[in-house]
Design an enzyme around this catalytic site. Structure first.
Site, short mmCIF file in Angstrom:
data_model
loop_
_atom_site.label_atom_id
_atom_site.label_comp_id
_atom_site.label_asym_id
_atom_site.label_seq_id
_atom_site.Cartn_x
_atom_site.Cartn_y
_atom_site.Cartn_z
N TYR A 30 3.73 -5.72 21.22
CA TYR A 30 4.52 -5.49 22.43
C TYR A 30 3.79 -5.98 23.67
CZ TYR A 30 1.85 -1.54 24.27
OH TYR A 30 0.87 -0.76 24.83
N LYS A 148 -1.97 -6.65 20.84
CA LYS A 148 -1.30 -5.54 21.52
C LYS A 148 -0.27 -4.99 20.54
CE LYS A 148 0.04 -4.42 26.24
NZ LYS A 148 -0.43 -3.05 26.14
N GLU A 181 -12.81 0.69 26.23
CA GLU A 181 -11.70 0.72 27.19
C GLU A 181 -10.97 2.05 27.11
OE1 GLU A 181 -8.58 -2.10 26.21
OE2 GLU A 181 -8.86 -1.76 24.06
N LEU A 205 -8.72 -4.92 24.65
CA LEU A 205 -7.62 -5.81 25.04
C LEU A 205 -8.07 -6.53 26.30
CD1 LEU A 205 -4.56 -6.61 24.58
CD2 LEU A 205 -4.07 -5.00 26.42
N1 PDD Z 1 -1.37 -0.99 28.65
N2 PDD Z 1 -6.16 -1.71 27.23
C1 PDD Z 1 -5.15 -1.21 26.49
C2 PDD Z 1 -5.47 -0.57 25.19
C3 PDD Z 1 -3.82 -1.30 26.95
O1 PDD Z 1 -2.82 -0.81 26.22
C4 PDD Z 1 -3.57 -1.91 28.21
C5 PDD Z 1 -2.20 -2.07 28.75
C6 PDD Z 1 -4.66 -2.41 28.95
C7 PDD Z 1 -4.46 -3.11 30.28
O2 PDD Z 1 -3.87 -4.36 30.10
P1 PDD Z 1 -2.95 -5.04 31.21
O3 PDD Z 1 -3.77 -5.15 32.42
O4 PDD Z 1 -2.61 -6.36 30.63
O5 PDD Z 1 -1.75 -4.15 31.42
C8 PDD Z 1 -5.94 -2.31 28.41
C9 PDD Z 1 0.02 -1.13 29.06
C10 PDD Z 1 0.21 -0.91 30.52
C11 PDD Z 1 0.85 -0.22 28.22
O6 PDD Z 1 0.37 0.23 27.22
O7 PDD Z 1 2.01 -0.03 28.52
#
Ligand code: PDD
Length: 286
Positions: A30, A148, A181, A205
């Site tokens: 996703y 993801k 993270e 990620l």
């Molecule tokens: N989450 N690390 C993880 C495990 C994440 O699920 C996310 C993003 C990030 C940050 O990535 P980005 O800057 O590309 O949003 C880091 C999104 C917001 C979610 O789970 O909906």
């Protein structure tokens, strides 16, 4: 309205089979995007990462990049949204029980768009609390966190621990004890005017927000070091923040029971302002 397999359907009729391998096995991927003023911020980067995640699990996405982009905007407009969140999910699709991806001839493709309600202002004014949890981030050679994935159990277990400890977000270490993270965010810390963040090969990620922050910091002449850091480094940090598409930069003022200031630090504020300017530029240039 929800975009489901090539058409918009009413939310109540947006149904997926109980034989969908996304439901049975968490087999899918996703993306989450943020929409500002009707404009999907960094939509192309998100679609590229969606394709990368798909290829890392040998999943064929039935739509091209351009078609996905179109579908994202179609969904935003069908719901009359300005400030919103968009979630694109792609599962392996419907198929009989069994692990073989070939059981699923067609992936299930879904776009959901909903109003962005934001995080409480106080979180940005006072900073939030993090907890370094026992649950370790998935080992890169088992399930690479760069995928993801719809299978979020690793992060959910960490979230449960964080909630028990009264923290806003968990910080997971990797299998060797280095800072990885958050459950839905990346982490940064500042010491001696230098910005530190875990390197992608620690097993994280590579957040799109993270990438933008690194570039912005370097543009501003702030030194950025991506590397391997022990949790003790956080306890002695001058500033800490976490980043994600929906949170942007969220200041952190407490980690476990250690206080890191009482309000967002100077560099955190500078970078958050710069982030908002980037968003503004992007929206204007659309
Ligand atoms: N989450 N690390 C993880 C495990 C994440 O699920 C996310 C993003 C990030 C940050 O990535 P980005 O800057 O590309 O949003 C880091 C999104 C917001 C979610 O789970 O909906």
């Amino acid at each position: 309205m929800v975009f489901l397999n090539n058409r918009l359907v009413h939310e109540k009729r947006a149904m997926v089979s109980v034989f969908d391998h996304g439901f049975l096995y968490g087999d899918g991927i996703y993306e989450t995007l943020r929409v500002y003023n009707g404009v999907a911020f960094m939509v192309d980067e998100h679609i590229e990462r969606l394709h990368r995640s798909a290829s890392m699990i040998s999943l064929r996405i039935p739509l091209t990049h351009a078609k996905i982009r179109k579908a994202v905007y179609k969904t935003i407009r069908a719901n009359g949204l300005d400030d919103a969140v968009v979630r694109i999910s792609v599962s392996r699709g419907e198929g009989s029980i069994g692990l073989d991806p070939e059981l699923c001839p067609e992936p299930t493709f879904v776009i959901i768009a909903y109003p962005f309600t934001g995080h409480p202002r106080i979180n940005y004014e006072r900073g939030v609390k993090l907890a370094i949890v026992e649950t370790r981030r998935n080992y890169r050679r088992a399930i690479d966190p760069r995928i993801k994935s719809l299978n979020f159990l690793n992060n959910i277990l960490a979230k449960i621990e964080a909630k028990k400890r009264g923290a806003f977000e968990a910080i997971m270490l990797n299998h060797r004890g280095y800072i990885a993270e958050g459950t839905i965010s990346n982490i940064f810390f500042i010491k001696n005017k230098t910005l530190f963040t875990p390197a992608v090969d620690v097993g994280i990620l590579d957040g799109i927000t993270r990438g933008l922050i690194i570039n912005m910091a370097r543009e501003k002449g702030i030194e950025v070091i991506e590397g391997r850091f022990r949790p003790e480094e956080l306890y002695s940090a001058e500033e800490i923040f976490i980043s994600s598409t929906t949170m942007e930069l969220m200041p952190v003022t407490m980690i476990d029971d250690i206080r890191i200031g009482t309000k967002p630090g100077r560099i955190t504020r500078i970078l958050h302002r710069a982030y908002k300017e980037k968003v503004e530029e992007y929206v204007q240039g659309f």
